[in-house]
Design an enzyme around this catalytic site. Structure first.
Site, PDB file in Angstrom:
ATOM      1  N   LYS A  13       0.828  -1.210   0.000  1.00 53.53           N
ATOM      2  CA  LYS A  13       0.000   0.000   0.000  1.00 53.53           C
ATOM      3  C   LYS A  13       0.866   1.266   0.000  1.00 53.53           C
ATOM      4  CE  LYS A  13      -2.408  -0.840   3.791  1.00 53.53           C
ATOM      5  NZ  LYS A  13      -1.832  -2.112   4.262  1.00 53.53           N
ATOM      6  N   ARG A  88      -9.968   0.847   8.964  1.00 55.39           N
ATOM      7  CA  ARG A  88      -9.499  -0.510   9.224  1.00 55.39           C
ATOM      8  C   ARG A  88     -10.568  -1.348   9.919  1.00 55.39           C
ATOM      9  NH1 ARG A  88      -3.665   0.778   9.467  1.00 55.39           N
ATOM     10  NH2 ARG A  88      -2.410  -1.107   9.522  1.00 55.39           N
ATOM     11  N   ARG A 127      11.334  -5.140   5.155  1.00 55.87           N
ATOM     12  CA  ARG A 127      11.043  -3.722   4.872  1.00 55.87           C
ATOM     13  C   ARG A 127      11.978  -2.806   5.653  1.00 55.87           C
ATOM     14  NH1 ARG A 127       4.985  -1.849   5.031  1.00 55.87           N
ATOM     15  NH2 ARG A 127       4.956  -2.731   7.121  1.00 55.87           N
ATOM     16  N   ARG A 160      10.937  -0.814  11.074  1.00 57.67           N
ATOM     17  CA  ARG A 160       9.860  -0.397  11.970  1.00 57.67           C
ATOM     18  C   ARG A 160       9.780  -1.347  13.158  1.00 57.67           C
ATOM     19  NH1 ARG A 160       4.399   0.593   8.528  1.00 57.67           N
ATOM     20  NH2 ARG A 160       3.576  -0.507  10.340  1.00 57.67           N
ATOM     21  N   ARG A 171      -0.434  -8.777  13.244  1.00 55.82           N
ATOM     22  CA  ARG A 171      -1.074  -7.741  12.409  1.00 55.82           C
ATOM     23  C   ARG A 171      -1.864  -8.379  11.272  1.00 55.82           C
ATOM     24  NH1 ARG A 171       3.994  -4.665  10.888  1.00 55.82           N
ATOM     25  NH2 ARG A 171       2.682  -3.312   9.615  1.00 55.82           N
TER      26      ARG A 171
END
Ligand code: AMP
Length: 214
Positions: A13, A88, A127, A160, A171
């Site tokens: 995203k 969400r 990431r 992160r 998640r």
């Protein structure tokens, strides 16, 4: 053009958001980025949000809805916006629709990007994010030219806090149980496009521009 990007964590995203806002010249609104900014600045909101984010859980609806609406009231959202990571939950989506209706607006397109779980985990744990400008990279899939350094601004790349395997697993679970019902919500509204996030970022962006138009 009022847009929403939906999809599990790691679906891409953020990467698509950066390409969309550049082409269509609308602001990128990421509730996750707003929370991270608040954590960095040590605000009360940041402290509240951090407890949930560290566990990979959702920040309570009332808190998120308020910050999203505050952001959407800003002048730069007049001609459109791209929401990334909001809504969400169905409750957030209902609140958003009511807020936009009050302003004489609506959601024009919902772009749902889907990717299978093993690939999501690979993407999330690899990431790296620029601390300064928020640009995202991947250690193998989209590496920066110089390790640990942002191509765009020279900032430091970090992982992160919630991109560990355990938190990522949670998640994804949270996405499946609390966010996936939104797909039905927007299916009923008839303004959602379901996209395969495994076709590569450039191919996916072409599909998105076909939906949004030039
Ligand atoms: P993201 O950057 O979108 O992956 O969001 C990171 C974290 O921020 C999530 O795991 C949640 O803890 C929190 N968060 C961001 N957006 C929302 C939202 N719309 N509702 C609830 N929690 C959110």
């Amino acid at each position: 053009m009022n847009l929403i990007l939906l999809g599990p964590p790691g679906a891409g995203k953020g990467t698509q958001a950066a390409m969309i806002v550049e082409k269509y010249n609308i602001p990128h609104i990421s509730t996750g980025d707003i929370f991270r900014e608040n954590i960095k600045n040590g605000t009360k909101l940041g402290k509240k949000a951090k407890a949930y984010m560290d566990k990979g859980e959702l920040v309570p609806d009332s808190l998120v809805i308020e910050i999203a609406e505050d952001r959407l009231r800003k002048e730069d959202c007049k001609e459109g916006f791209l929401l990334d990571g909001f809504p969400r939950t169905v409750e957030q989506a209902v609140a958003l629709d009511a807020f936009l209706a009050d302003e004489g607006k609506k959601v024009d397109h919902v772009l749902d990007i889907d990717v299978d779980k093993p690939e999501l985990l690979k993407r999330i744990t690899g990431r790296r994010v620029c601390q300064a400008c928020g640009a995202t990279f991947h250690v193998t899939g989209m590496p920066p030219k110089v390790e640990g350094v942002c191509d765009k601004c020279g900032g430091e790349l970090i992982q992160r806090a919630d991109d560990t395997v355990e938190t990522a697993e949670n998640r994804i679970e949270v996405y499946n149980s609390q966010t996936k019902p939104l797909l039905d919500y927007y299916d009923r509204a008839g303004n959602i496009a379901h996209l395969d996030g495994a076709i590569g970022k450039d191919n996916l962006f072409v599909k998105i521009t076909e939906i949004l138009g030039e």
